[in-house]
Design a protein around this motif. Structure first.
Motif, PDB file in Angstrom:
ATOM      1  N   GLN A   1       0.855  -1.186   0.000  1.00  0.00           N
ATOM      2  CA  GLN A   1       0.000   0.000   0.000  1.00  0.00           C
ATOM      3  C   GLN A   1       0.888   1.232   0.000  1.00  0.00           C
ATOM      4  N   LYS A   2       0.500   2.230  -0.797  1.00  0.00           N
ATOM      5  CA  LYS A   2       1.227   3.496  -0.765  1.00  0.00           C
ATOM      6  C   LYS A   2       1.004   4.142   0.595  1.00  0.00           C
ATOM      7  N   ALA A   3       2.073   4.604   1.212  1.00  0.00           N
ATOM      8  CA  ALA A   3       1.966   5.204   2.546  1.00  0.00           C
ATOM      9  C   ALA A   3       2.199   6.712   2.497  1.00  0.00           C
ATOM     10  N   GLY A   4       3.133   7.140   1.696  1.00  0.00           N
ATOM     11  CA  GLY A   4       3.467   8.557   1.603  1.00  0.00           C
ATOM     12  C   GLY A   4       4.094   8.826   0.251  1.00  0.00           C
ATOM     13  N   ALA A   5       4.612  10.023   0.079  1.00  0.00           N
ATOM     14  CA  ALA A   5       5.214  10.398  -1.195  1.00  0.00           C
ATOM     15  C   ALA A   5       6.433   9.538  -1.533  1.00  0.00           C
ATOM     16  N   SER A   6       7.126   9.068  -0.516  1.00  0.00           N
ATOM     17  CA  SER A   6       8.326   8.260  -0.769  1.00  0.00           C
ATOM     18  C   SER A   6       8.378   7.026   0.122  1.00  0.00           C
ATOM     19  N   SER A   7       7.200   6.450   0.414  1.00  0.00           N
ATOM     20  CA  SER A   7       7.188   5.240   1.234  1.00  0.00           C
ATOM     21  C   SER A   7       6.001   4.354   0.874  1.00  0.00           C
ATOM     22  N   VAL A   8       6.175   3.067   1.175  1.00  0.00           N
ATOM     23  CA  VAL A   8       5.102   2.082   0.989  1.00  0.00           C
ATOM     24  C   VAL A   8       5.031   1.212   2.235  1.00  0.00           C
ATOM     25  N   ARG A   9       3.809   0.761   2.553  1.00  0.00           N
ATOM     26  CA  ARG A   9       3.608  -0.183   3.645  1.00  0.00           C
ATOM     27  C   ARG A   9       3.491  -1.574   3.047  1.00  0.00           C
ATOM     28  N   ALA A  10       4.020  -2.532   3.748  1.00  0.00           N
ATOM     29  CA  ALA A  10       3.935  -3.917   3.309  1.00  0.00           C
ATOM     30  C   ALA A  10       3.460  -4.772   4.472  1.00  0.00           C
ATOM     31  N   SER A  11       2.634  -5.763   4.164  1.00  0.00           N
ATOM     32  CA  SER A  11       2.171  -6.735   5.152  1.00  0.00           C
ATOM     33  C   SER A  11       2.398  -8.112   4.574  1.00  0.00           C
ATOM     34  N   ILE A  12       2.804  -9.021   5.415  1.00  0.00           N
ATOM     35  CA  ILE A  12       2.956 -10.405   4.990  1.00  0.00           C
ATOM     36  C   ILE A  12       2.251 -11.279   6.023  1.00  0.00           C
ATOM     37  N   THR A  13       1.506 -12.257   5.517  1.00  0.00           N
ATOM     38  CA  THR A  13       0.770 -13.167   6.394  1.00  0.00           C
ATOM     39  C   THR A  13       1.198 -14.588   6.078  1.00  0.00           C
ATOM     40  N   ASP A  14       1.472 -15.336   7.135  1.00  0.00           N
ATOM     41  CA  ASP A  14       1.821 -16.741   6.989  1.00  0.00           C
ATOM     42  C   ASP A  14       1.301 -17.472   8.216  1.00  0.00           C
ATOM     43  N   ALA A  15       0.611 -18.564   7.997  1.00  0.00           N
ATOM     44  CA  ALA A  15       0.066 -19.388   9.084  1.00  0.00           C
ATOM     45  C   ALA A  15      -0.769 -18.565  10.058  1.00  0.00           C
ATOM     46  N   GLY A  16      -1.516 -17.586   9.530  1.00  0.00           N
ATOM     47  CA  GLY A  16      -2.384 -16.778  10.361  1.00  0.00           C
ATOM     48  C   GLY A  16      -1.712 -15.654  11.119  1.00  0.00           C
ATOM     49  N   ILE A  17      -0.415 -15.460  10.917  1.00  0.00           N
ATOM     50  CA  ILE A  17       0.324 -14.392  11.594  1.00  0.00           C
ATOM     51  C   ILE A  17       0.669 -13.334  10.558  1.00  0.00           C
ATOM     52  N   THR A  18       0.376 -12.083  10.882  1.00  0.00           N
ATOM     53  CA  THR A  18       0.656 -10.973   9.970  1.00  0.00           C
ATOM     54  C   THR A  18       1.643 -10.016  10.618  1.00  0.00           C
ATOM     55  N   VAL A  19       2.632  -9.583   9.840  1.00  0.00           N
ATOM     56  CA  VAL A  19       3.559  -8.543  10.278  1.00  0.00           C
ATOM     57  C   VAL A  19       3.521  -7.430   9.237  1.00  0.00           C
ATOM     58  N   ASN A  20       3.837  -6.224   9.680  1.00  0.00           N
ATOM     59  CA  ASN A  20       3.785  -5.042   8.825  1.00  0.00           C
ATOM     60  C   ASN A  20       5.077  -4.267   8.938  1.00  0.00           C
ATOM     61  N   GLY A  21       5.374  -3.530   7.893  1.00  0.00           N
ATOM     62  CA  GLY A  21       6.526  -2.649   7.911  1.00  0.00           C
ATOM     63  C   GLY A  21       6.368  -1.579   6.864  1.00  0.00           C
ATOM     64  N   GLU A  22       7.189  -0.560   6.946  1.00  0.00           N
ATOM     65  CA  GLU A  22       7.149   0.527   5.971  1.00  0.00           C
ATOM     66  C   GLU A  22       8.538   0.726   5.389  1.00  0.00           C
ATOM     67  N   PHE A  23       8.597   0.753   4.076  1.00  0.00           N
ATOM     68  CA  PHE A  23       9.829   0.998   3.336  1.00  0.00           C
ATOM     69  C   PHE A  23       9.865   2.457   2.907  1.00  0.00           C
ATOM     70  N   PHE A  24      11.013   3.094   3.082  1.00  0.00           N
ATOM     71  CA  PHE A  24      11.206   4.487   2.683  1.00  0.00           C
ATOM     72  C   PHE A  24      12.254   4.529   1.579  1.00  0.00           C
ATOM     73  N   PHE A  25      12.024   5.392   0.593  1.00  0.00           N
ATOM     74  CA  PHE A  25      12.887   5.477  -0.580  1.00  0.00           C
ATOM     75  C   PHE A  25      13.545   6.847  -0.661  1.00  0.00           C
ATOM     76  N   ASN A  26      14.787   6.870  -1.164  1.00  0.00           N
ATOM     77  CA  ASN A  26      15.473   8.138  -1.363  1.00  0.00           C
ATOM     78  C   ASN A  26      15.096   8.725  -2.727  1.00  0.00           C
ATOM     79  N   ASP A  27      15.704   9.841  -3.091  1.00  0.00           N
ATOM     80  CA  ASP A  27      15.385  10.513  -4.352  1.00  0.00           C
ATOM     81  C   ASP A  27      15.745   9.694  -5.586  1.00  0.00           C
ATOM     82  N   ARG A  28      16.597   8.691  -5.413  1.00  0.00           N
ATOM     83  CA  ARG A  28      16.996   7.831  -6.537  1.00  0.00           C
ATOM     84  C   ARG A  28      16.144   6.570  -6.619  1.00  0.00           C
ATOM     85  N   GLY A  29      15.132   6.452  -5.757  1.00  0.00           N
ATOM     86  CA  GLY A  29      14.250   5.292  -5.772  1.00  0.00           C
ATOM     87  C   GLY A  29      14.807   4.079  -5.053  1.00  0.00           C
TER      88      GLY A  29
END
Length: 73
Positions: A23-51
């Protein structure tokens, strides 16, 4: 699992894994979720000006100061 998610940039094909929801989170970040065996974890990736990924944040890992009440439990 959060480590697996955080290390996704080291294995570019993992970005396409069907268990990861993006999911898009901000102008230079995305949120990611992964689910396995009923357990979900989330995180946010941030990108610099070069992507390039330059930071990853997740809320399931934290540190309490040694003098805090949480640490004494």
């Amino acid at each position: 699992m959060v480590i697996h998610l955080a290390e996704t940039p080291l294995r570019p094909a993992a970005f396409l894994h069907n268990q990861i929801v993006w999911q898009k989170a901000g102008a230079s970040s995305v949120r990611a979720s992964i689910t396995d065996a009923g357990i979900t974890v989330n995180g946010e990736f941030f990108f610099n000006d070069r992507g390039q990924v330059n930071e990853f944040r997740a809320n399931d890992r934290f540190c309490c100061p040694r003098n805090s009440k949480e640490h004494q439990r």
